[in-house]
Design a protein around this motif. Sequence first.
Motif, PDB file in Angstrom:
ATOM      1  N   SER A  11       0.829  -1.205   0.000  1.00  0.00           N
ATOM      2  CA  SER A  11       0.000   0.000   0.000  1.00  0.00           C
ATOM      3  C   SER A  11       0.865   1.257   0.000  1.00  0.00           C
ATOM      4  O   SER A  11       0.468   2.282  -0.552  1.00  0.00           O
ATOM      5  N   LEU A  12       2.037   1.179   0.599  1.00  0.00           N
ATOM      6  CA  LEU A  12       2.948   2.319   0.598  1.00  0.00           C
ATOM      7  C   LEU A  12       3.399   2.653  -0.820  1.00  0.00           C
ATOM      8  O   LEU A  12       3.479   3.822  -1.194  1.00  0.00           O
ATOM      9  N   LYS A  13       3.664   1.628  -1.618  1.00  0.00           N
ATOM     10  CA  LYS A  13       4.043   1.853  -3.017  1.00  0.00           C
ATOM     11  C   LYS A  13       2.925   2.569  -3.776  1.00  0.00           C
ATOM     12  O   LYS A  13       3.166   3.484  -4.559  1.00  0.00           O
ATOM     13  N   ILE A  14       1.697   2.156  -3.533  1.00  0.00           N
ATOM     14  CA  ILE A  14       0.554   2.772  -4.212  1.00  0.00           C
ATOM     15  C   ILE A  14       0.410   4.226  -3.773  1.00  0.00           C
ATOM     16  O   ILE A  14       0.145   5.113  -4.595  1.00  0.00           O
ATOM     17  N   MET A  15       0.598   4.494  -2.472  1.00  0.00           N
ATOM     18  CA  MET A  15       0.486   5.874  -1.968  1.00  0.00           C
ATOM     19  C   MET A  15       1.577   6.762  -2.563  1.00  0.00           C
ATOM     20  O   MET A  15       1.310   7.910  -2.928  1.00  0.00           O
ATOM     21  N   VAL A  16       2.785   6.248  -2.685  1.00  0.00           N
ATOM     22  CA  VAL A  16       3.885   7.036  -3.268  1.00  0.00           C
ATOM     23  C   VAL A  16       3.589   7.359  -4.722  1.00  0.00           C
ATOM     24  O   VAL A  16       3.815   8.484  -5.172  1.00  0.00           O
ATOM     25  N   GLU A  17       3.053   6.387  -5.461  1.00  0.00           N
ATOM     26  CA  GLU A  17       2.696   6.647  -6.854  1.00  0.00           C
ATOM     27  C   GLU A  17       1.610   7.727  -6.947  1.00  0.00           C
ATOM     28  O   GLU A  17       1.647   8.573  -7.833  1.00  0.00           O
ATOM     29  N   GLY A  18       0.674   7.703  -6.032  1.00  0.00           N
ATOM     30  CA  GLY A  18      -0.368   8.722  -6.020  1.00  0.00           C
ATOM     31  C   GLY A  18       0.192  10.102  -5.752  1.00  0.00           C
ATOM     32  O   GLY A  18      -0.171  11.078  -6.420  1.00  0.00           O
ATOM     33  N   TRP A  19       1.082  10.206  -4.771  1.00  0.00           N
ATOM     34  CA  TRP A  19       1.687  11.507  -4.459  1.00  0.00           C
ATOM     35  C   TRP A  19       2.554  12.009  -5.615  1.00  0.00           C
ATOM     36  O   TRP A  19       2.563  13.198  -5.928  1.00  0.00           O
ATOM     37  N   LEU A  20       3.272  11.096  -6.271  1.00  0.00           N
ATOM     38  CA  LEU A  20       4.069  11.515  -7.434  1.00  0.00           C
ATOM     39  C   LEU A  20       3.155  12.033  -8.548  1.00  0.00           C
ATOM     40  O   LEU A  20       3.487  13.008  -9.223  1.00  0.00           O
ATOM     41  N   GLY A  21       2.012  11.399  -8.723  1.00  0.00           N
ATOM     42  CA  GLY A  21       1.054  11.868  -9.720  1.00  0.00           C
ATOM     43  C   GLY A  21       0.524  13.251  -9.387  1.00  0.00           C
ATOM     44  O   GLY A  21       0.390  14.103 -10.263  1.00  0.00           O
ATOM     45  N   ILE A  22       0.244  13.475  -8.103  1.00  0.00           N
ATOM     46  CA  ILE A  22      -0.244  14.788  -7.685  1.00  0.00           C
ATOM     47  C   ILE A  22       0.805  15.862  -7.948  1.00  0.00           C
ATOM     48  O   ILE A  22       0.495  16.931  -8.490  1.00  0.00           O
ATOM     49  N   PHE A  23       2.055  15.597  -7.592  1.00  0.00           N
ATOM     50  CA  PHE A  23       3.108  16.582  -7.814  1.00  0.00           C
ATOM     51  C   PHE A  23       3.382  16.798  -9.295  1.00  0.00           C
ATOM     52  O   PHE A  23       3.685  17.919  -9.719  1.00  0.00           O
ATOM     53  N   ALA A  24       3.253  15.753 -10.109  1.00  0.00           N
ATOM     54  CA  ALA A  24       3.446  15.910 -11.552  1.00  0.00           C
ATOM     55  C   ALA A  24       2.368  16.810 -12.142  1.00  0.00           C
ATOM     56  O   ALA A  24       2.662  17.697 -12.953  1.00  0.00           O
TER      57      ALA A  24
END
Length: 46
Positions: A11-24
């Motif tokens: 779940s941590l991997k999924i959360m990091v991908e989400g945050w990277l998407g938000i910052f992008a």
Amino acid sequence: MHIDVPAFLSSLKIMVEGWLGIFAVMAVIIVVIKLLGRATAEKKDT
């Protein structure tokens, strides 16, 4: 209290991908705003 470590890490991997998407998306919006500001800026007569 029991913590399922493998589930937490996945779940941590999924959360990091989400945050990277938000910052992008935020970076793209900032770049578009800056480009529109330059494109619509009034020209200085010197």
